[in-house]
Design an enzyme around this catalytic site. Structure first.
Site, PDB file in Angstrom:
ATOM      1  N   LEU A  26       1.031  -0.968  -0.243  1.00 52.82           N
ATOM      2  CA  LEU A  26      -0.101   0.085   0.265  1.00 52.82           C
ATOM      3  C   LEU A  26       1.126   0.837  -0.033  1.00 52.82           C
ATOM      4  O   LEU A  26       2.190   0.915   0.494  1.00 52.82           O
ATOM      5  CB  LEU A  26      -0.676  -0.024   1.081  1.00 52.82           C
ATOM      6  CG  LEU A  26      -2.004  -1.373   1.291  1.00 52.82           C
ATOM      7  CD1 LEU A  26      -2.489  -1.246   2.314  1.00 52.82           C
ATOM      8  CD2 LEU A  26      -3.251  -0.457   0.274  1.00 52.82           C
ATOM      9  N   ASP A  27       0.610   1.739  -0.734  1.00 51.27           N
ATOM     10  CA  ASP A  27       0.681   3.410  -0.828  1.00 51.27           C
ATOM     11  C   ASP A  27       1.406   4.012   0.702  1.00 51.27           C
ATOM     12  O   ASP A  27       1.079   3.771   1.709  1.00 51.27           O
ATOM     13  CB  ASP A  27       0.503   4.580  -2.109  1.00 51.27           C
ATOM     14  CG  ASP A  27       0.375   4.369  -2.707  1.00 51.27           C
ATOM     15  OD1 ASP A  27       1.395   3.403  -3.525  1.00 51.27           O
ATOM     16  OD2 ASP A  27      -0.658   4.419  -3.883  1.00 51.27           O
ATOM     17  N   LEU A  28       2.282   4.652   0.771  1.00 50.89           N
ATOM     18  CA  LEU A  28       2.792   5.461   2.179  1.00 50.89           C
ATOM     19  C   LEU A  28       1.573   5.633   2.226  1.00 50.89           C
ATOM     20  O   LEU A  28       1.500   5.595   4.222  1.00 50.89           O
ATOM     21  CB  LEU A  28       4.110   5.950   1.998  1.00 50.89           C
ATOM     22  CG  LEU A  28       4.432   7.140   3.268  1.00 50.89           C
ATOM     23  CD1 LEU A  28       5.361   5.622   4.399  1.00 50.89           C
ATOM     24  CD2 LEU A  28       5.508   8.084   2.573  1.00 50.89           C
ATOM     25  N   ASP A  29       1.502   7.094   1.531  1.00 48.97           N
ATOM     26  CA  ASP A  29      -0.211   7.648   2.386  1.00 48.97           C
ATOM     27  C   ASP A  29      -1.327   6.635   2.572  1.00 48.97           C
ATOM     28  O   ASP A  29      -2.718   7.727   3.231  1.00 48.97           O
ATOM     29  CB  ASP A  29      -0.767   8.955   1.644  1.00 48.97           C
ATOM     30  CG  ASP A  29       0.557   9.696   1.602  1.00 48.97           C
ATOM     31  OD1 ASP A  29       2.237   9.839   2.274  1.00 48.97           O
ATOM     32  OD2 ASP A  29       1.201  10.162   0.506  1.00 48.97           O
ATOM     33  N   SER A  30      -1.788   5.895   1.992  1.00 51.21           N
ATOM     34  CA  SER A  30      -2.777   4.367   2.355  1.00 51.21           C
ATOM     35  C   SER A  30      -2.340   4.333   3.556  1.00 51.21           C
ATOM     36  O   SER A  30      -1.516   3.441   3.831  1.00 51.21           O
ATOM     37  CB  SER A  30      -2.858   3.587   0.393  1.00 51.21           C
ATOM     38  OG  SER A  30      -3.443   4.400  -0.771  1.00 51.21           O
TER      39      SER A  30
END
Length: 258
Positions: free
Chosen positions: A111-115
């Site tokens: 999952l992306d860093l901000d997700s």
């Protein structure tokens, strides 16, 4: 080494995967770099057959770890945490949430860093490969807060497919009843949609929503294949039940030893 006789053992990359070194794909890459030796001889053929009972396998000069018991976890990844086993810059990663006895578990995809949201971790390398194989087509369901309120036409574009720089991306969108945020200053009001995907390309959901004019403000994965996030709190982790593991194995594309 067993001289290529399948009945005498197993593939070298499979042995590394069962020892928890990496997934089969990752183990193959390690072997190809010359870090693995069998009976004192460097082997770079990931498909080489070995006999665990007779052959002495080393990784970077150290004996290969004994095969670990299989472990399976589901984590509610908070925003700001890396989907990686480690980070050379000292940032917090998803493996920091594992219990001390978890062994060498790795995240299944990312999952992306901000997700935020559901992320599986396991030391079952063959299952990781099977779950992430494109032919498995496992669904990923996201709850997405976007700027504005997408029109029917915008949702249809997401369904029909949005052309991105790395190819066409499509999903199954639906409006969510979850309330958005009111407009504040220069920030527009937000609304929520659910989006079901069958791929895991980098920042794919964010790029799709941006392309139809509704940038993502928050993204939460609530389902991966048959596993749902439900009421697991951010930062919380739990073992998968035997039933959940069986369902994952059923849905994964079987990984081949060859």
């Amino acid at each position: 080494m067993s001289g290529g006789d399948p009945g005498a053992g197993l593939r070298l990359k499979v042995m590394l995967a069962r020892a928890g070194v990496a997934s089969r794909r990752g183990s193959a890459a390690i072997i190809e770099t010359g870090r693995v030796s069998v009976n004192g001889v460097v082997v770079t053929d990931e498909a080489a057959w070995v006999d665990p009972a007779r052959d002495h396998v080393t990784l970077d000069g150290a004996p290969l770890p004994a095969a670990e018991g299989r472990r399976y976890f589901v984590l509610h990844k908070p925003a700001g945490v890396l989907s990686a086993a480690s980070d050379d810059r000292g940032r917090r990663t998803v493996t920091d949430f594992l219990p001390p006895d978890a062994g060498r578990c790795v995240p299944v995809g990312r999952l992306d860093l901000d997700s935020e949201g559901l992320l599986l971790l396991t030391n079952d390398g063959p299952l990781v490969d099977g779950l992430l194989h494109p032919r498995a087509g496992l669904q990923r369901e996201y709850l997405v807060e976007v700027a504005g309120r997408p029109s029917d036409a915008a949702l249809q574009r997401l369904y029909d497919g949005v052309e991105l720089e790395d190819g066409l991306a499509r999903g199954k969108p639906k409006r969510s009843k979850r309330p958005g945020r009111p407009a504040a200053g220069d920030e527009p009001a937000t609304s929520w949609v659910t989006l079901i995907m069958t791929e895991g390309r980098k920042r794919e959901v964010r790029r799709m929503c941006e392309a139809v004019g509704h940038p993502v403000r928050r993204l939460i994965r609530v389902r991966f294949g048959p596993i749902r996030l439900r009421d697991l709190a951010p930062g919380a982790i739990r073992p998968l039940t035997p039933h959940e593991v069986r369902r994952l194995r059923r849905d994964a594309r079987p990984a081949r030893d060859g």
